[in-house]
Design a protein around this motif. Structure first.
Motif, PDB file in Angstrom:
ATOM      1  N   ALA A  41     -53.133  41.308 -14.275  1.00 32.10           N
ATOM      2  CA  ALA A  41     -52.155  40.955 -13.245  1.00 32.10           C
ATOM      3  C   ALA A  41     -51.688  39.520 -13.418  1.00 32.10           C
ATOM      4  O   ALA A  41     -50.497  39.220 -13.248  1.00 32.10           O
ATOM      5  CB  ALA A  41     -52.745  41.164 -11.853  1.00 32.10           C
ATOM      6  N   ALA A  42     -52.603  38.619 -13.769  1.00 27.82           N
ATOM      7  CA  ALA A  42     -52.225  37.214 -13.978  1.00 27.82           C
ATOM      8  C   ALA A  42     -51.261  37.094 -15.163  1.00 27.82           C
ATOM      9  O   ALA A  42     -50.262  36.355 -15.092  1.00 27.82           O
ATOM     10  CB  ALA A  42     -53.470  36.359 -14.205  1.00 27.82           C
ATOM     11  N   LEU A  43     -51.537  37.827 -16.248  1.00 28.75           N
ATOM     12  CA  LEU A  43     -50.630  37.807 -17.407  1.00 28.75           C
ATOM     13  C   LEU A  43     -49.259  38.385 -17.041  1.00 28.75           C
ATOM     14  O   LEU A  43     -48.221  37.838 -17.423  1.00 28.75           O
ATOM     15  CB  LEU A  43     -51.229  38.609 -18.562  1.00 28.75           C
ATOM     16  N   ALA A  44     -49.271  39.485 -16.293  1.00 27.80           N
ATOM     17  CA  ALA A  44     -48.010  40.106 -15.881  1.00 27.80           C
ATOM     18  C   ALA A  44     -47.222  39.180 -14.972  1.00 27.80           C
ATOM     19  O   ALA A  44     -46.003  39.063 -15.102  1.00 27.80           O
ATOM     20  CB  ALA A  44     -48.285  41.440 -15.184  1.00 27.80           C
ATOM     21  N   GLN A  45     -47.907  38.501 -14.061  1.00 30.55           N
ATOM     22  CA  GLN A  45     -47.222  37.567 -13.167  1.00 30.55           C
ATOM     23  C   GLN A  45     -46.581  36.433 -13.948  1.00 30.55           C
ATOM     24  O   GLN A  45     -45.448  36.033 -13.663  1.00 30.55           O
ATOM     25  CB  GLN A  45     -48.191  37.015 -12.116  1.00 30.55           C
ATOM     26  N   ASP A  46     -47.284  35.906 -14.944  1.00 29.60           N
ATOM     27  CA  ASP A  46     -46.708  34.841 -15.784  1.00 29.60           C
ATOM     28  C   ASP A  46     -45.447  35.335 -16.480  1.00 29.60           C
ATOM     29  O   ASP A  46     -44.440  34.624 -16.551  1.00 29.60           O
ATOM     30  CB  ASP A  46     -47.727  34.362 -16.827  1.00 29.60           C
ATOM     31  N   SER A  47     -45.501  36.558 -16.991  1.00 29.90           N
ATOM     32  CA  SER A  47     -44.325  37.123 -17.670  1.00 29.90           C
ATOM     33  C   SER A  47     -43.180  37.348 -16.697  1.00 29.90           C
ATOM     34  O   SER A  47     -42.017  37.124 -17.024  1.00 29.90           O
ATOM     35  CB  SER A  47     -44.692  38.439 -18.355  1.00 29.90           C
ATOM     36  N   LEU A  48     -43.506  37.807 -15.499  1.00 33.44           N
ATOM     37  CA  LEU A  48     -42.459  38.029 -14.487  1.00 33.44           C
ATOM     38  C   LEU A  48     -41.808  36.719 -14.076  1.00 33.44           C
ATOM     39  O   LEU A  48     -40.583  36.637 -13.951  1.00 33.44           O
ATOM     40  CB  LEU A  48     -43.054  38.738 -13.264  1.00 33.44           C
ATOM     41  N   VAL A  49     -42.613  35.681 -13.873  1.00 34.28           N
ATOM     42  CA  VAL A  49     -42.067  34.373 -13.490  1.00 34.28           C
ATOM     43  C   VAL A  49     -41.190  33.823 -14.619  1.00 34.28           C
ATOM     44  O   VAL A  49     -40.127  33.250 -14.366  1.00 34.28           O
ATOM     45  CB  VAL A  49     -43.212  33.393 -13.133  1.00 34.28           C
ATOM     46  N   ALA A  50     -41.593  34.038 -15.871  1.00 34.34           N
ATOM     47  CA  ALA A  50     -40.785  33.589 -17.007  1.00 34.34           C
ATOM     48  C   ALA A  50     -39.486  34.374 -17.130  1.00 34.34           C
ATOM     49  O   ALA A  50     -38.511  33.901 -17.720  1.00 34.34           O
ATOM     50  CB  ALA A  50     -41.587  33.700 -18.303  1.00 34.34           C
ATOM     51  N   LEU A  51     -39.440  35.558 -16.550  1.00 37.79           N
ATOM     52  CA  LEU A  51     -38.243  36.393 -16.600  1.00 37.79           C
ATOM     53  C   LEU A  51     -37.158  35.922 -15.627  1.00 37.79           C
ATOM     54  O   LEU A  51     -35.967  36.143 -15.862  1.00 37.79           O
ATOM     55  CB  LEU A  51     -38.636  37.846 -16.296  1.00 37.79           C
ATOM     56  N   VAL A  52     -37.550  35.256 -14.562  1.00 37.75           N
ATOM     57  CA  VAL A  52     -36.593  34.836 -13.530  1.00 37.75           C
ATOM     58  C   VAL A  52     -35.474  33.957 -14.100  1.00 37.75           C
ATOM     59  O   VAL A  52     -34.293  34.219 -13.848  1.00 37.75           O
ATOM     60  CB  VAL A  52     -37.323  34.156 -12.347  1.00 37.75           C
ATOM     61  N   PRO A  53     -35.772  32.914 -14.893  1.00 38.76           N
ATOM     62  CA  PRO A  53     -34.656  32.110 -15.431  1.00 38.76           C
ATOM     63  C   PRO A  53     -33.735  32.905 -16.355  1.00 38.76           C
ATOM     64  O   PRO A  53     -32.528  32.667 -16.394  1.00 38.76           O
ATOM     65  CB  PRO A  53     -35.343  30.971 -16.199  1.00 38.76           C
ATOM     66  N   VAL A  54     -34.299  33.857 -17.081  1.00 43.61           N
ATOM     67  CA  VAL A  54     -33.481  34.691 -17.965  1.00 43.61           C
ATOM     68  C   VAL A  54     -32.503  35.520 -17.134  1.00 43.61           C
ATOM     69  O   VAL A  54     -31.309  35.611 -17.444  1.00 43.61           O
ATOM     70  CB  VAL A  54     -34.376  35.605 -18.834  1.00 43.61           C
ATOM     71  N   LEU A  55     -33.013  36.128 -16.055  1.00 43.30           N
ATOM     72  CA  LEU A  55     -32.151  36.934 -15.191  1.00 43.30           C
ATOM     73  C   LEU A  55     -31.137  36.069 -14.454  1.00 43.30           C
ATOM     74  O   LEU A  55     -29.991  36.489 -14.258  1.00 43.30           O
ATOM     75  CB  LEU A  55     -33.003  37.742 -14.209  1.00 43.30           C
ATOM     76  N   ASP A  56     -31.537  34.856 -14.056  1.00 50.05           N
ATOM     77  CA  ASP A  56     -30.581  33.930 -13.424  1.00 50.05           C
ATOM     78  C   ASP A  56     -29.455  33.568 -14.389  1.00 50.05           C
ATOM     79  O   ASP A  56     -28.280  33.541 -14.007  1.00 50.05           O
ATOM     80  CB  ASP A  56     -31.289  32.658 -12.949  1.00 50.05           C
ATOM     81  N   ALA A  57     -29.819  33.282 -15.636  1.00 51.62           N
ATOM     82  CA  ALA A  57     -28.801  32.938 -16.641  1.00 51.62           C
ATOM     83  C   ALA A  57     -27.864  34.123 -16.868  1.00 51.62           C
ATOM     84  O   ALA A  57     -26.644  33.944 -16.981  1.00 51.62           O
ATOM     85  CB  ALA A  57     -29.476  32.526 -17.951  1.00 51.62           C
ATOM     86  N   LEU A  58     -28.409  35.327 -16.909  1.00 53.03           N
ATOM     87  CA  LEU A  58     -27.571  36.516 -17.059  1.00 53.03           C
ATOM     88  C   LEU A  58     -26.624  36.652 -15.867  1.00 53.03           C
ATOM     89  O   LEU A  58     -25.441  36.936 -16.040  1.00 53.03           O
ATOM     90  CB  LEU A  58     -28.443  37.768 -17.206  1.00 53.03           C
ATOM     91  N   GLY A  59     -27.138  36.429 -14.675  1.00 52.67           N
ATOM     92  CA  GLY A  59     -26.303  36.496 -13.475  1.00 52.67           C
ATOM     93  C   GLY A  59     -25.172  35.478 -13.508  1.00 52.67           C
ATOM     94  O   GLY A  59     -24.024  35.802 -13.172  1.00 52.67           O
TER      95      GLY A  59
END
Length: 142
Positions: free
Chosen positions: A105-123
């Motif tokens: 879960a900790a690894l998945a959370q790190d990956s999810l948090v790292a995904l936020v800037p990517v999705l923001d940039a796409l938006g």
């Protein structure tokens, strides 16, 4: 191949393998065999395909793939992003992080948090490209 009568499946598979038919050519072969009225006609079709190959195909020459247009690529990417985003959202909403154990879960959370800037940039890129229509749809969704 499974659509063919059992007596023709093995022979048709042999033609496909020996001639190196593509999926489309195999579909055409199966369709022709299904259209044949009796076993003799199917045997004749198989012999013709074995001797001559696929209609319009030259021995040893593989047909070239039609190049994809930019619209084809864009549509495929949009479809993929929608599918993956929906699947990820469903997994997260279903409590996946609570069921995979604390370390995972900790690894998945790190990956999810790292995904936020990517999705923001796409938006931001979508809003830049689409202009006012993207901003209006964002307001409608809120």
């Amino acid at each position: 191949m499974s659509q063919l009568p059992r007596g023709n499946q093995h022979a048709a598979a042999g033609v496909v393998i020996r001639r190196g038919l593509t999926v489309r050519q195999t579909e055409l072969l199966v369709a022709e065999l299904l259209d044949a009225t009796d076993d003799a006609a199917r045997a004749e079709q198989l012999a013709r395909w074995l001797d001559e190959g696929a209609p319009g195909a030259k021995p040893g020459v593989r047909p070239t793939r039609r190049s994809r247009s930019e619209l084809d690529w864009l549509a495929g990417d949009l479809r993929t992003v929608r599918l993956v985003a929906a699947r990820l959202e469903a997994r997260l909403a279903g409590g996946t992080l609570h069921t995979i154990g604390p370390e995972a879960a900790a690894l998945a959370q790190d990956s999810l948090v790292a995904l936020v800037p990517v999705l923001d940039a796409l938006g931001r890129t979508i809003q830049l490209v689409c202009g006012d229509s993207a901003a209006l749809k964002d307001k409608d969704a809120a």
